[in-house]
Write a protein that holds these residues in place. Structure first.
Motif, PDB file in Angstrom:
ATOM      1  N   UNK A   1      47.790   6.640  33.916  1.00 23.76           N
ATOM      2  CA  UNK A   1      46.518   6.623  34.940  1.00 23.76           C
ATOM      3  C   UNK A   1      46.351   6.363  36.108  1.00 23.76           C
ATOM      4  N   UNK A   2      47.165   5.757  36.582  1.00 25.52           N
ATOM      5  CA  UNK A   2      47.200   5.549  37.764  1.00 25.52           C
ATOM      6  C   UNK A   2      47.545   7.214  38.042  1.00 25.52           C
ATOM      7  N   UNK A   3      48.200   8.123  38.543  1.00 26.92           N
ATOM      8  CA  UNK A   3      48.717   9.756  38.263  1.00 26.92           C
ATOM      9  C   UNK A   3      46.892  10.215  37.634  1.00 26.92           C
ATOM     10  N   UNK A   4      46.615   9.901  37.127  1.00 26.59           N
ATOM     11  CA  UNK A   4      45.235  10.749  36.280  1.00 26.59           C
ATOM     12  C   UNK A   4      44.645  10.205  37.563  1.00 26.59           C
ATOM     13  N   UNK A   5      44.275   9.110  37.057  1.00 20.21           N
ATOM     14  CA  UNK A   5      42.963   8.997  37.321  1.00 20.21           C
ATOM     15  C   UNK A   5      42.526   8.110  39.014  1.00 20.21           C
ATOM     16  N   UNK A   6      43.754   8.288  40.225  1.00 20.32           N
ATOM     17  CA  UNK A   6      43.926   7.395  40.987  1.00 20.32           C
ATOM     18  C   UNK A   6      44.358   8.383  42.022  1.00 20.32           C
ATOM     19  N   UNK A   7      44.125   9.333  42.521  1.00 24.02           N
ATOM     20  CA  UNK A   7      44.105  10.416  43.315  1.00 24.02           C
ATOM     21  C   UNK A   7      45.053  10.039  44.734  1.00 24.02           C
ATOM     22  N   UNK A   8      44.180   8.758  45.184  1.00 25.27           N
ATOM     23  CA  UNK A   8      44.414   8.335  46.639  1.00 25.27           C
ATOM     24  C   UNK A   8      45.743   7.529  46.764  1.00 25.27           C
ATOM     25  N   UNK A   9      47.204   7.795  45.047  1.00 22.59           N
ATOM     26  CA  UNK A   9      48.170   7.548  45.376  1.00 22.59           C
ATOM     27  C   UNK A   9      48.593   8.465  44.242  1.00 22.59           C
ATOM     28  N   UNK A  10      49.219   9.135  45.180  1.00 25.13           N
ATOM     29  CA  UNK A  10      50.561  10.093  44.266  1.00 25.13           C
ATOM     30  C   UNK A  10      51.487   9.897  43.691  1.00 25.13           C
ATOM     31  N   UNK A  11      51.824   9.789  42.369  1.00 26.37           N
ATOM     32  CA  UNK A  11      53.348   9.856  42.070  1.00 26.37           C
ATOM     33  C   UNK A  11      53.987  11.429  41.870  1.00 26.37           C
ATOM     34  N   UNK A  12      54.918  10.866  42.674  1.00 26.23           N
ATOM     35  CA  UNK A  12      56.025  12.376  42.626  1.00 26.23           C
ATOM     36  C   UNK A  12      56.946  12.587  40.954  1.00 26.23           C
ATOM     37  N   UNK A  13      57.133  11.607  40.695  1.00 21.06           N
ATOM     38  CA  UNK A  13      57.866  11.389  39.933  1.00 21.06           C
ATOM     39  C   UNK A  13      57.852  10.247  38.368  1.00 21.06           C
ATOM     40  N   UNK A  14      57.254  10.505  37.338  1.00 25.00           N
ATOM     41  CA  UNK A  14      55.915   9.859  36.879  1.00 25.00           C
ATOM     42  C   UNK A  14      58.112   9.595  35.902  1.00 25.00           C
ATOM     43  N   UNK A  15      58.820   9.538  36.070  1.00 20.92           N
ATOM     44  CA  UNK A  15      60.021   9.661  34.701  1.00 20.92           C
ATOM     45  C   UNK A  15      61.316   9.221  35.508  1.00 20.92           C
ATOM     46  N   UNK A  16      60.912   8.601  36.594  1.00 23.65           N
ATOM     47  CA  UNK A  16      61.827   8.290  38.228  1.00 23.65           C
ATOM     48  C   UNK A  16      61.397   6.651  37.857  1.00 23.65           C
ATOM     49  N   UNK A  17      60.376   6.280  37.894  1.00 24.04           N
ATOM     50  CA  UNK A  17      60.032   4.815  38.309  1.00 24.04           C
ATOM     51  C   UNK A  17      59.505   4.314  36.589  1.00 24.04           C
ATOM     52  N   UNK A  18      59.537   5.942  35.454  1.00 27.98           N
ATOM     53  CA  UNK A  18      60.036   4.572  34.424  1.00 27.98           C
ATOM     54  C   UNK A  18      61.105   4.114  34.366  1.00 27.98           C
ATOM     55  N   UNK A  19      62.242   4.897  34.249  1.00 30.49           N
ATOM     56  CA  UNK A  19      63.586   4.222  34.471  1.00 30.49           C
ATOM     57  C   UNK A  19      63.873   3.198  35.158  1.00 30.49           C
ATOM     58  N   UNK A  20      63.364   3.730  36.590  1.00 27.76           N
ATOM     59  CA  UNK A  20      63.556   1.956  37.299  1.00 27.76           C
ATOM     60  C   UNK A  20      62.713   0.840  36.970  1.00 27.76           C
ATOM     61  N   UNK A  21      61.754   1.134  36.230  1.00 29.81           N
ATOM     62  CA  UNK A  21      61.300  -0.226  34.913  1.00 29.81           C
ATOM     63  C   UNK A  21      61.681  -0.388  34.211  1.00 29.81           C
TER      64      UNK A  21
END
Length: 119
Positions: free
Chosen positions: A94-114
């Motif tokens: 949802x952050x990636x889709x709706x909050x354009x002020x925040x850029x998520x470059x690599x969702x997969x890496x973020x999820x792996x870190x989580x």
């Protein structure tokens, strides 16, 4: 006038125009609005934000599904890992889709870190 430009002008004898050129690194700019009040709501593309100094502050809300809201309002001992994973995935998506002020470059890496945090 942005605070950074005001300080640059105060600290040197350069003009506002010269200071803006230095900040932007370009000879081409156009003043669209001569003055923007502090905390003024601005819509740019799909983004809504307010401006404080030189910083943009998000003015949109992130809304979670009823399922995710049900999960995060449970007592912590009743929440399983798969529930937390689904809530986190929904947040990132949802952050990636709706909050354009925040850029998520690599969702997969973020999820792996989580997921690595749980180990």
């Amino acid at each position: 006038m942005p605070l950074v430009a005001a300080n640059a002008i105060k600290n040197s004898l350069s003009s506002y125009h010269d200071t803006i050129l230095k900040i932007l690194g370009s000879n081409e700019f156009k003043v669209l609005i001569p003055k923007v009040k502090m905390n003024q709501l601005i819509k740019e593309g799909d983004s809504l934000y307010t401006v404080v100094g030189v910083y943009k502050h998000n003015a949109q809300q992130l809304i979670l599904s009823d399922n995710s809201m049900g999960i995060i309002t449970k007592p912590i001992r009743e929440i399983c890992d798969s529930d937390l994973d689904s809530v986190f995935n929904e947040l990132v998506d949802n952050i990636d889709k709706y909050l354009n002020l925040y850029k998520i470059e690599d969702k997969l890496t973020i999820k792996e870190k989580f997921y690595a945090l749980k180990k």
